[in-house]
Design an enzyme around this catalytic site. Structure first.
Site, PDB file in Angstrom:
ATOM      1  N   ASN A   7       0.956  -1.234  -0.105  1.00  0.00           N
ATOM      2  CA  ASN A   7      -0.073   0.143  -0.032  1.00  0.00           C
ATOM      3  C   ASN A   7       0.898   1.263  -0.123  1.00  0.00           C
ATOM      4  O   ASN A   7       1.625   1.582   0.981  1.00  0.00           O
ATOM      5  CB  ASN A   7      -0.829  -0.202   1.242  1.00  0.00           C
ATOM      6  CG  ASN A   7      -1.991   1.201   1.326  1.00  0.00           C
ATOM      7  OD1 ASN A   7      -1.884   2.211   0.647  1.00  0.00           O
ATOM      8  ND2 ASN A   7      -2.621   0.906   2.278  1.00  0.00           N
ATOM      9  N   LYS A  14       3.211   0.679   3.041  1.00  0.00           N
ATOM     10  CA  LYS A  14       3.058  -0.506   4.142  1.00  0.00           C
ATOM     11  C   LYS A  14       2.971  -1.840   3.184  1.00  0.00           C
ATOM     12  O   LYS A  14       2.469  -1.668   2.208  1.00  0.00           O
ATOM     13  CB  LYS A  14       1.485  -0.179   4.546  1.00  0.00           C
ATOM     14  CG  LYS A  14       0.970  -0.393   5.887  1.00  0.00           C
ATOM     15  CD  LYS A  14      -0.164   0.343   6.223  1.00  0.00           C
ATOM     16  CE  LYS A  14      -0.999  -0.200   7.242  1.00  0.00           C
ATOM     17  NZ  LYS A  14      -2.328  -0.059   7.237  1.00  0.00           N
ATOM     18  N   ARG A  95      -2.669  -1.803  -3.290  1.00  0.00           N
ATOM     19  CA  ARG A  95      -3.971  -1.359  -3.071  1.00  0.00           C
ATOM     20  C   ARG A  95      -3.942  -0.084  -4.043  1.00  0.00           C
ATOM     21  O   ARG A  95      -3.040   0.684  -4.078  1.00  0.00           O
ATOM     22  CB  ARG A  95      -3.981  -0.798  -1.560  1.00  0.00           C
ATOM     23  CG  ARG A  95      -5.197  -0.036  -1.231  1.00  0.00           C
ATOM     24  CD  ARG A  95      -5.160   0.668   0.167  1.00  0.00           C
ATOM     25  NE  ARG A  95      -6.135   1.682   0.295  1.00  0.00           N
ATOM     26  CZ  ARG A  95      -6.259   2.712   0.955  1.00  0.00           C
ATOM     27  NH1 ARG A  95      -5.146   3.037   1.424  1.00  0.00           N
ATOM     28  NH2 ARG A  95      -7.504   3.180   1.085  1.00  0.00           N
ATOM     29  N   HIS A 184     -13.148   2.400   0.875  1.00  0.00           N
ATOM     30  CA  HIS A 184     -13.020   1.144   1.934  1.00  0.00           C
ATOM     31  C   HIS A 184     -13.631  -0.020   1.344  1.00  0.00           C
ATOM     32  O   HIS A 184     -13.914  -0.785   2.006  1.00  0.00           O
ATOM     33  CB  HIS A 184     -13.892   1.469   3.288  1.00  0.00           C
ATOM     34  CG  HIS A 184     -13.154   2.557   3.973  1.00  0.00           C
ATOM     35  ND1 HIS A 184     -14.145   3.496   4.619  1.00  0.00           N
ATOM     36  CD2 HIS A 184     -11.844   3.104   4.416  1.00  0.00           C
ATOM     37  CE1 HIS A 184     -13.257   4.443   5.349  1.00  0.00           C
ATOM     38  NE2 HIS A 184     -12.099   4.095   4.977  1.00  0.00           N
ATOM     39  N   GLY A 216     -11.070   7.281   9.121  1.00  0.00           N
ATOM     40  CA  GLY A 216     -11.982   7.534   8.136  1.00  0.00           C
ATOM     41  C   GLY A 216     -13.191   6.614   8.435  1.00  0.00           C
ATOM     42  O   GLY A 216     -13.052   5.523   9.107  1.00  0.00           O
ATOM     43  N   ARG A 245     -12.809  14.777   9.323  1.00  0.00           N
ATOM     44  CA  ARG A 245     -13.708  15.093   8.369  1.00  0.00           C
ATOM     45  C   ARG A 245     -15.208  15.256   8.752  1.00  0.00           C
ATOM     46  O   ARG A 245     -15.625  14.525   9.442  1.00  0.00           O
ATOM     47  CB  ARG A 245     -13.660  13.972   7.076  1.00  0.00           C
ATOM     48  CG  ARG A 245     -12.436  13.725   6.472  1.00  0.00           C
ATOM     49  CD  ARG A 245     -12.510  12.815   5.349  1.00  0.00           C
ATOM     50  NE  ARG A 245     -11.016  12.224   5.259  1.00  0.00           N
ATOM     51  CZ  ARG A 245     -10.969  10.870   4.848  1.00  0.00           C
ATOM     52  NH1 ARG A 245     -12.093   9.927   4.903  1.00  0.00           N
ATOM     53  NH2 ARG A 245      -9.636  10.373   4.828  1.00  0.00           N
ATOM     54  N   ASP A 286      -8.864  11.515  17.645  1.00  0.00           N
ATOM     55  CA  ASP A 286      -8.522  10.242  18.350  1.00  0.00           C
ATOM     56  C   ASP A 286      -9.827   9.902  19.228  1.00  0.00           C
ATOM     57  O   ASP A 286      -9.904  10.315  20.137  1.00  0.00           O
ATOM     58  CB  ASP A 286      -7.442  10.166  19.174  1.00  0.00           C
ATOM     59  CG  ASP A 286      -6.926   8.440  19.292  1.00  0.00           C
ATOM     60  OD1 ASP A 286      -7.949   7.888  19.912  1.00  0.00           O
ATOM     61  OD2 ASP A 286      -5.801   8.081  19.074  1.00  0.00           O
ATOM     62  N   MET A 287     -10.514   8.782  18.748  1.00  0.00           N
ATOM     63  CA  MET A 287     -11.895   8.581  19.668  1.00  0.00           C
ATOM     64  C   MET A 287     -11.558   8.216  20.949  1.00  0.00           C
ATOM     65  O   MET A 287     -12.238   8.266  21.748  1.00  0.00           O
ATOM     66  CB  MET A 287     -12.458   7.108  18.709  1.00  0.00           C
ATOM     67  CG  MET A 287     -13.749   6.801  19.415  1.00  0.00           C
ATOM     68  SD  MET A 287     -14.877   8.026  19.523  1.00  0.00           S
ATOM     69  CE  MET A 287     -15.858   7.865  18.206  1.00  0.00           C
ATOM     70  N   ARG A 288     -10.509   7.482  21.293  1.00  0.00           N
ATOM     71  CA  ARG A 288      -9.949   7.173  22.523  1.00  0.00           C
ATOM     72  C   ARG A 288      -9.997   8.372  23.450  1.00  0.00           C
ATOM     73  O   ARG A 288     -10.380   8.508  24.542  1.00  0.00           O
ATOM     74  CB  ARG A 288      -8.685   6.182  22.905  1.00  0.00           C
ATOM     75  CG  ARG A 288      -8.802   5.004  22.200  1.00  0.00           C
ATOM     76  CD  ARG A 288      -7.367   4.190  22.205  1.00  0.00           C
ATOM     77  NE  ARG A 288      -6.796   5.092  20.821  1.00  0.00           N
ATOM     78  CZ  ARG A 288      -5.813   4.312  20.175  1.00  0.00           C
ATOM     79  NH1 ARG A 288      -5.611   3.332  20.151  1.00  0.00           N
ATOM     80  NH2 ARG A 288      -5.371   5.087  19.140  1.00  0.00           N
TER      81      ARG A 288
HETATM   82  P1  ADP Z   1      -7.558   3.746   9.784  1.00  0.00           P
HETATM   83  O1  ADP Z   1      -8.638   4.173   9.321  1.00  0.00           O
HETATM   84  O2  ADP Z   1      -6.102   4.720   9.724  1.00  0.00           O
HETATM   85  O3  ADP Z   1      -6.951   2.486   9.524  1.00  0.00           O
HETATM   86  P2  ADP Z   1      -8.272   2.399  12.416  1.00  0.00           P
HETATM   87  O4  ADP Z   1      -9.021   1.574  11.627  1.00  0.00           O
HETATM   88  O5  ADP Z   1      -6.873   1.757  13.114  1.00  0.00           O
HETATM   89  O6  ADP Z   1      -7.816   3.732  11.373  1.00  0.00           O
HETATM   90  O7  ADP Z   1      -9.234   3.313  13.451  1.00  0.00           O
HETATM   91  C1  ADP Z   1      -8.546   4.434  14.295  1.00  0.00           C
HETATM   92  C2  ADP Z   1      -9.326   5.109  15.118  1.00  0.00           C
HETATM   93  O8  ADP Z   1      -9.794   3.645  15.994  1.00  0.00           O
HETATM   94  C3  ADP Z   1      -8.817   5.863  16.207  1.00  0.00           C
HETATM   95  O9  ADP Z   1      -9.953   6.991  16.279  1.00  0.00           O
HETATM   96  C4  ADP Z   1      -8.748   5.396  17.396  1.00  0.00           C
HETATM   97  O10 ADP Z   1      -9.190   6.125  18.582  1.00  0.00           O
HETATM   98  C5  ADP Z   1      -9.837   4.180  17.392  1.00  0.00           C
HETATM   99  N1  ADP Z   1      -9.584   3.089  18.422  1.00  0.00           N
HETATM  100  C6  ADP Z   1      -8.566   2.413  18.429  1.00  0.00           C
HETATM  101  N2  ADP Z   1      -8.597   1.576  19.462  1.00  0.00           N
HETATM  102  C7  ADP Z   1      -9.610   1.977  20.391  1.00  0.00           C
HETATM  103  C8  ADP Z   1     -10.275   1.698  21.532  1.00  0.00           C
HETATM  104  N3  ADP Z   1      -9.705   0.591  22.212  1.00  0.00           N
HETATM  105  N4  ADP Z   1     -11.448   2.215  21.978  1.00  0.00           N
HETATM  106  C9  ADP Z   1     -11.794   3.203  21.297  1.00  0.00           C
HETATM  107  N5  ADP Z   1     -11.317   3.556  20.011  1.00  0.00           N
HETATM  108  C10 ADP Z   1     -10.528   3.224  19.585  1.00  0.00           C
END
Ligand code: ADP
Length: 403
Positions: A7, A14, A95, A184, A216, A245, A286-288
């Site tokens: 990718n 990657k 990809r 996706h 995304g 976004r 970042d969702m976390r």
């Molecule tokens: P990408 O689209 O770059 O491949 P990922 O599929 O890895 O991204 O998703 C990234 C998102 O997932 C981030 O917002 C991250 O905070 C969230 N994420 C990863 N682990 C957790 C978790 N344990 N709880 C909540 N959100 C998580």
């Protein structure tokens, strides 16, 4: 059969090397900051005894060619390599982000395919040129391997015109190919197949809603195994709320920003793609971090979560209406796989659509494919870890073996 999946981004490669007999990953890694000084290469080898080895090289200055050459060197290293010679790699799966309307399936790459990918560059100006660089470099480093392009857009090429045509002057579609494409696709296809295996029916007999929630995010409505609608559009900006976004909004907002805030097109582009979404509302993409903020009582984080899950819920309702009946709702991506609170909120009060979650199952900290709806529920709610690299490797194998 060994397949290398790559990718290529504008400053990264990657990769994963698969042994397709048992679909095992032999090695994987990431070359990043390509073109910068210093670049970085992280390489991991996966030993059968679980004795994995990780190597980080930080003093590199590489372009894409040198990056892939270095990766090949590591893969074939006499001491720590996983193959004896690069000729063991029978195919390279690439990809490719945008296949436009030309590609509805993976393709063996020849000059004609390269030309078509180039023609689609206006639709993905950042991604397709980088993907083409990866293809050119891989063709010269692995001249005897088949090169296969697997497109992010291909899975969505089955959507009917009523779902892909925007209500804009028709020449924009005919002449400039402005339409919904969706992205996706590899992930939606992979989790749909895995869901069908789990349910124990052919995918062609199933109606699914797949939710890829990562940085995304997009959803797809899958009818009898074929995609009939998806939330991303001409670009990955449309649809769900994402890390940075905006997703759906009034299309007149950019005029407002230009007229009242004197913003330029580039600034508006940056605002909608990089400063909006979760980050725009809460300050964090970042969702976390957003979940943590909400738990600590931060109102903007709470609001971001409400907007995020409300948008998903609206799409679930819309896609149930599109499909008529659904067999399963499938969560994937970093957020879809790891955030039980988000899954719960998205499915809350949807028993009118036969969608229910078993809280106990939903909260189990597992990382495998699992059902989180009560046993016997009409609509299965599943969490399916995505694996886009494996899907690309499978598609590559399918094309080269003509299976
Ligand atoms: P990408 O689209 O770059 O491949 P990922 O599929 O890895 O991204 O998703 C990234 C998102 O997932 C981030 O917002 C991250 O905070 C969230 N994420 C990863 N682990 C957790 C978790 N344990 N709880 C909540 N959100 C998580």
């Amino acid at each position: 059969m060994k397949i290398l999946v790559i990718n290529t981004g504008s400053s990264s490669i990657k990769y994963q090397l698969f042994d397709m007999v048992a679909e095992e990953v032999l090695a994987m890694g990431l070359a990043e900051k390509i073109g910068e000084d210093p670049g970085k290469l992280t390489h991991k080898t996966m030993a059968k005894d679980g004795n994995h080895r990780k190597m980080v090289i930080e003093d590199l200055k590489i372009d894409h060619r040198e990056g892939l050459e270095k990766i090949t060197e590591l893969l074939t290293d006499p001491e720590h390599g996983v193959i004896m010679d690069k000729s063991e790699i029978s195919a390279v799966g690439h990809r490719v982000v945008h296949g436009g309307e030309t590609f509805q399936a993976p393709m063996i790459i020849d000059e004609k395919v390269i030309l078509e990918i180039k023609k689609n560059t206006p639709l993905a100006p950042l991604h397709n040129p980088a993907n083409l660089t990866g293809i050119r470099v891989a063709m010269s480093i692995f001249p005897d391997a088949s090169q296969v392009a697997v497109f992010d857009t291909a899975f969505h090429q089955t959507i009917p015109r009523k779902a892909y045509i925007y209500a804009l002057p028709y020449f924009l579609y005919k002449k400039h190919r402005v339409r919904r494409y969706g992205f996706h696709g590899t992930s939606h296809a992979y989790v749909a197949e895995r869901a069908a295996e789990y349910i124990g029916k052919p995918l062609s007999e199933l109606n699914l809603i797949t939710l890829h929630l990562g940085n995304g995010a997009s959803m797809a409505a899958v009818k009898n195994g074929r995609c009939v609608d998806t939330s991303m559009g001409l670009t990955p900006l449309e649809g769900l709320v994402m890390g940075t976004r905006s997703g759906d909004m009034d299309p007149a907002i950019p005029f407002f920003l230009a007229n009242h805030l004197n913003m330029s097109l580039d600034e508006i582009d940056g605002l909608l793609n990089k400063e909006s979404g979760l980050k725009g509302i809460s300050g964090a993409n970042d969702m976390r971090v957003v979940l943590d903020g909400a738990e600590k009582g931060d109102d903007r984080s709470r609001l971001a979560l409400e907007v995020y899950t409300y948008r998903i819920k609206k799409y679930i309702g819309a896609y149930v209406a599109v499909l008529g009946r659904i067999d399963a709702l499938v969560f994937t991506g970093g957020i879809g796989e790891n955030a039980p609170v988000i899954r719960e909120e998205c499915c809350k009060d949807l028993s009118c659509l036969n969608i229910e979650i078993d809280t106990g199952k939903n909260n189990l900290p597992e990382d495998c494919l699992r059902q989180i709806s009560p046993s016997g529920s009409k609509v299965k709610v599943l969490v399916v870890p995505t694996n886009e690299e494996l899907e690309i490797a499978r598609e590559t194998k399918r094309v080269v073996t003509n299976a």
